[in-house]
Design an enzyme around this catalytic site. Structure first.
Site, mmCIF file in Angstrom:
data_model
loop_
_atom_site.group_PDB
_atom_site.id
_atom_site.type_symbol
_atom_site.label_atom_id
_atom_site.label_comp_id
_atom_site.label_asym_id
_atom_site.label_seq_id
_atom_site.Cartn_x
_atom_site.Cartn_y
_atom_site.Cartn_z
ATOM 1 N N GLU A 196 0.859 -1.273 0.041
ATOM 2 C CA GLU A 196 -0.097 0.078 -0.060
ATOM 3 C C GLU A 196 0.924 1.341 0.034
ATOM 4 O OE1 GLU A 196 -4.233 -1.478 2.155
ATOM 5 O OE2 GLU A 196 -2.576 -0.787 3.452
ATOM 6 N N ASP B 34 -8.658 -8.495 4.445
ATOM 7 C CA ASP B 34 -8.294 -7.370 5.438
ATOM 8 C C ASP B 34 -9.535 -7.209 6.527
ATOM 9 O OD1 ASP B 34 -6.958 -5.151 6.502
ATOM 10 O OD2 ASP B 34 -7.683 -3.599 4.790
ATOM 11 N N GLU C 133 -12.693 -1.390 11.993
ATOM 12 C CA GLU C 133 -12.589 -0.623 10.863
ATOM 13 C C GLU C 133 -13.667 -1.009 9.865
ATOM 14 O OE1 GLU C 133 -8.846 -1.401 8.554
ATOM 15 O OE2 GLU C 133 -9.635 -0.658 6.922
#
Lengths: 679, 679
Positions: free
Chosen positions: A270, A343, A371
């Site tokens: 990333e 993820d 998240e």
């Protein structure tokens, strides 16, 4: 008039059990022992180590039972930093190999006391499942927290090291009380600045506090730090200048923090720099740092969360990257692997890397911060999610090769075993934004100490210590907590659906999500693959063949649409809308009922909580009630968004006994929440 | 490939029954008869009157049965503008006293045809319940519509009289098809400008169209017109200059529109001018106009909707104003009385004026436009509301003195009987904003023709003509319609609650509504009177004693908390929260269950509608589905707002088996919709 007085009396009575409460005390609500009671018993310790003194202090202040003797025994190496407690009516003996063991024993005794368990006849030996039980803070130096939903970072860098917030000790104590002994203080997307001398001194301020509670500090490091901070020509791990810089830096760290734990590295992922920028492998990068840390007993946690925009299934990339390097990593490198291949989704199958790395040390990385689970708005008790991965049998070393046993040293001798989770802690008064999110911090700690604990037991402990010891109260709240994760999966992405979140902030639904020119592997359609035939990501041999990364036994089950559990079905298979599920329903109907069930489950959670109004202090009752309202509305939002969107492909009616959508798909598509990664 | 083709075929087939539909045709969906069929039968008429010709034309174009002879018979005065139909397999004979009777008969026959009823053996005599069956348009000259929710006014004043929109004839035909024969073209809050010569010529354009369908035009007039338009010194009804101005103006009107119907007057109410401005009574004002109109057979509809800010219960004021004037009104004045004592609420008891005016002509004013019933967003079938008032027994002239029989000439001989309703018509393609709001226009017309019709029958007719003749379809939609008004009462203001709407626009809930310095009688708290003891407006002898305005039999029932029907309980009584209702529940619990029931009923309506997807054209299906979503969301909004607000007084929990609120009271209080009276 008489009537009014009676009514007034009634109201005063009804509210008499309510008191102001802000949740700042977490599960640590011991009340000091009376002087009278303290007189009749002694708490002794044969060690002067600050950690042992802390243990003695906690017991002297809060223990309401018999006398206790705390002893260190250097022979009992098998205990690691665990403990042994034996005792009878008059006296308890605690022995440990490490001072921290005495402290954990103290909290263990206090927990028995606070949960109304017997302490008159004790014979307990507890050895922690993992050596290193670690929190990962994704805290930035500007005090924002990536994926943090409980306010700003608790680390007040501007004031450090001079001013020490009382929160630091409270934080350390809370962690110690559940066995956490390591903390990575900063974001994996790391600023090189954290390695500056200025910040190392600030860090010393924290580590000095933490040390008394047996907690070691670690740092996330930016692989480009030598170039950015040290002015080297590059950050190539084979560049002697670079190595020299790291060597000096590590030396400096240990001169300031002698028990420094080591580095956590997110490299070549990333957008983060890494050894591949210089044509080196992850192993070369990790080993360079490991070699420098080794003399200090320092460790490198090297993250396996790497993927790149390519035609290859994102779920396969970490495996493809790391398995060829197996055997090349130094002994003090641990590969830190997210629980699932993508993820931190509401539900993922286990990461195929577990067990596949035969000659490398592995550890699990969980995410406590929500998240992908409604931020701090949704009540989602995560112990069942953690357990789901830990207990999953990879069959890597034959039957019984659970992720837990592959990483805790049982199946494969390891130097140090470890487990990590991304913290959900911020400077909100209640620490975690949602009062029930405290339970996830608690549960992670408890499972890192003993991964065999049941989610139910952890919930019971936490409820009793946090809210009330009333058995009916505990039963009701536990039921709500135990349902909550399945509820979230149901209203967000049941049957193996994954990553159909709104772009960037990952709060609400956006299965239609697409961005011109954006990376496909950041787009929801990439993950759900819906079309007029069906929905789901074909990861069998006819698709991406990610299934081949699992051991044959697992691959045979997940890869066979008839054997694959419903909960992973659309993770591994592209399934026709008309496909007949195990329930006898078509896939489409089953999907609809799952979403609807999720909504109902949240509404039931609201009912459970509202019934408990008179048994909870007013503030926490109202704050949780308010969050549950948001969750109930969000559940309907998710259900409507996903069903109305997928219906444009399935062209089938939502079963008519299901509560109808109240949103228009086109309106939902217009929702663009202005949310940051952090708050 | 084969699979895809099959799927395509399947989709094409599923949608084959769907065609584009915008609702503009209303319930008038006759298809022309084939030439073949027309050859074999004749439609004759013995009158050349344009209305009779229109009747003949409709039948010639659309009638698919045997031959029909239309005849006028001047002897059959008892028919009024009704008709008689006799017939057998080969020939039908229609006789009427008025040409309009032939037209109504034509629509009657077409309705029989379109609803699959037998026409081979007919013996029907229909005499309308009321002489004047009137719509009141609240249309302003700037084409806004007060309390209109279907777009702008259909009257295109700028283009009149030169350009005649085809909508005018469509409007007249739709009205004639359900027996409406009078229309007040402009808002009761009237602009004097409507009486200008320019506008009278525009009006002539409309009346010339309407005349062919038996519809007379009326006007709302501003009582200050003489001063504003004519320049008189004042508008005192006893001022000879004023009287002269009106005389000349009426003469002018009749010279342009020879069959002009008369005036509707809102005087001395909500800021409108009136005779009281000059110390004259309503009777003096009305009689002045009546005397001038009398030579032309013109009428005055004088509204009883008057109230002033005062300490007196608003519900009592119209009665107090008008009963003392009883006997003073001229023969061609009709007092137009809203169905309830306040203002078109979801549910009101009947207006005590009905029957109390013993020597004055009375008529009912209903509201078709849904000012207080969710605008054109909510599906609320109003026939049951209309019937509720019409069938209510006032006991004014003994048992059987229903509002209908008091106003239709049965109990009290009257010159002309009349009924009025505020229209819900605008320039939206579908006329009424919500496809199902067409049913309320239809139902009002049908009930003004025959107030003994059952709501169910009217619904069946309308569904069959508007959507489908399928019996199961009709049954399902009828059930939904029949539930809808109770649903709205339940989720808005059950048990006799009233006027707790948001200020001004009257769309959403605002039971907390208050405005510094505002008129108490425009504030929700004035109407619900909630406090820690209970809720409701005490209108018994211990309160405002509005109950005393009813006849003793009615007053005894409504005034006794034990006898008062639940549906009016909080209208007449301030009831303690703990009061035990007929159900055995406390008032508070009952209130909670009622609100919850309302939400459930709307969700059930959604289910009914969604099941019918394949039996309705796509456009109307989707538009109604979308409106039902809004209604479902609004119902939850209403429930949460009212329960959370009233709970601040009741201090009691919402019963735990009820779905919990999803809103915060404080958030709901912040909602301020930017809505106008009109759109």
């Amino acid at each position: 008039m008489m009537k009014i007085r009676l009514l007034l009396l009634f109201f005063i009575f009804s509210f008499s059990c309510l008191y102001a409460e802000d949740g700042s005390k977490l599960w640590l609500r011991y009340t000091p022992v009376s002087k009278e009671m303290a007189k009749n018993r002694s708490i002794t310790a044969d060690a002067k180590n600050p950690v042992a003194v802390q243990a003695q202090h906690e017991l002297a202040t809060f223990w309401k039972g018999q006398s206790i003797d705390l002893k260190l025994d250097k022979k009992l190496t098998h205990l690691k930093d665990g403990f042994k407690i034996t005792g009878h009516r008059d006296r308890i003996k605690v022995t440990a190999h490490e001072p921290a063991g005495l402290l954990y024993a103290a909290y263990h005794l206090l927990q028995l006391q606070e949960t109304d368990q017997q302490v008159l006849n004790l014979n307990v030996e507890e050895i922690p499942s993992f050596d290193i039980r670690m929190l990962n803070h994704w805290d930035n130096l500007d005090r924002t927290v990536e994926r943090g939903y409980a306010g700003y970072s608790i680390w007040q860098w501007d004031d450090l090291p001079k001013l020490l917030s009382p929160r630091y000790e409270a934080y350390a104590r809370a962690n110690a009380s559940i066995g956490i002994n390591a903390t990575v203080i900063n974001n994996v997307n790391a600023s090189p600045q954290i390695l500056s001398s200025e910040y190392l001194l600030k860090l010393k301020g924290l580590s000095d506090v933490f040390r008394r509670y047996g907690i070691k500090v670690y740092l996330s490091v930016n692989f480009s730090s030598p170039k950015i901070l040290g002015g080297t020509s590059d950050s190539d791990p084979l560049n002697p200048q670079v190595i020299l810089w790291w060597r000096n830096k590590v030396k400096e760290i240990y001169s300031v923090i002698p028990d420094f734990g080591g580095f956590l590295v997110k490299a070549n992922s990333e957008g983060q720099p890494g050894p591949q920028d210089y044509g080196r492998t992850h192993a070369q990068g990790a080993n360079m740092l490991a070699a420098i840390l080794k003399p200090y007993q320092g460790l490198v946690m090297w993250r396996a969360f790497v993927y790149n925009p390519s035609t290859e299934d994102r779920a396969k990339q970490a495996y493809q990257e790391f398995v060829p390097l197996d055997g090349q990593f130094s002994d003090n490198v641990i590969i830190q692997i997210k629980n699932g291949p993508i993820d931190f989704q509401p539900r993922e199958p286990f990461n195929a890397l577990f067990g596949a790395l035969k000659k490398s040390h592995e550890m699990v990385e969980f995410q406590i911060t929500q998240e992908y689970l409604g931020f701090s708005n949704h009540l989602v008790y995560l112990a069942p999610l953690f357990k789901e991965t830990l207990d999953r049998d990879t069959y890597a070393d034959g039957k019984g090769s659970t992720v837990a046993r592959l990483t805790d040293g049982t199946l494969r001798p390891a130097g140090k075993t470890a487990i990590a989770a991304v913290a959900n802690i911020g400077d909100d008064t209640n620490w975690t934004g949602h009062h029930f999110a405290q339970a996830n911090w608690y549960a992670y700690g408890r499972l890192s100490w003993n991964h065999q604990l049941a989610s139910e037991q952890i919930a019971e402990e936490w409820i009793a210590m946090t809210f009330s010891r009333d058995k009916q109260f505990i039963a009701a709240v536990k039921e709500m907590m135990m349902t909550s994760r399945e509820a979230a999966v149901n209203y967000m992405m049941p049957l193996g659906l994954h990553h159909i979140f709104a772009f960037d902030h990952h709060y609400g639904p956006e299965p239609w999500g697409d961005q011109k020119g954006g990376r496909p592997d950041w787009m929801p359609w990439y993950y759900h693959q819906a079309d007029t035939i069906g929905v789901g990501f074909d990861r069998t041999a006819s698709g991406s063949n990610a299934i081949s990364q699992y051991s044959p036994h697992v691959a045979n089950i997940y890869g066979d649409i008839l054997l694959c559990p419903d909960q992973y079905l659309l993770w591994f298979h592209h399934v026709p809308w008309h496909y007949t599920m195990k329930s006898g329903l078509s896939l489409w109907d089953e999907l609809c009922y799952q979403y609807d069930l999720g909504v109902k489950q949240v509404r039931d959670m609201q009912k459970v909580w509202d019934r408990l109004e008179n048994q909870v202090d007013q503030q926490r009752f109202a704050e949780v009630q308010s969050k549950l309202k948001i969750q109930a509305k969000d559940a309907v939002w998710w259900k409507d968004a996903c069903l109305l969107y997928f219906q444009t492909y399935s062209k089938r009616p939502i079963p008519y006994d299901i509560e109808r959508p109240v949103h228009e798909l086109e309106d939902l598509k217009k929702i663009k929440l202005n949310m940051k990664h952090h708050n």
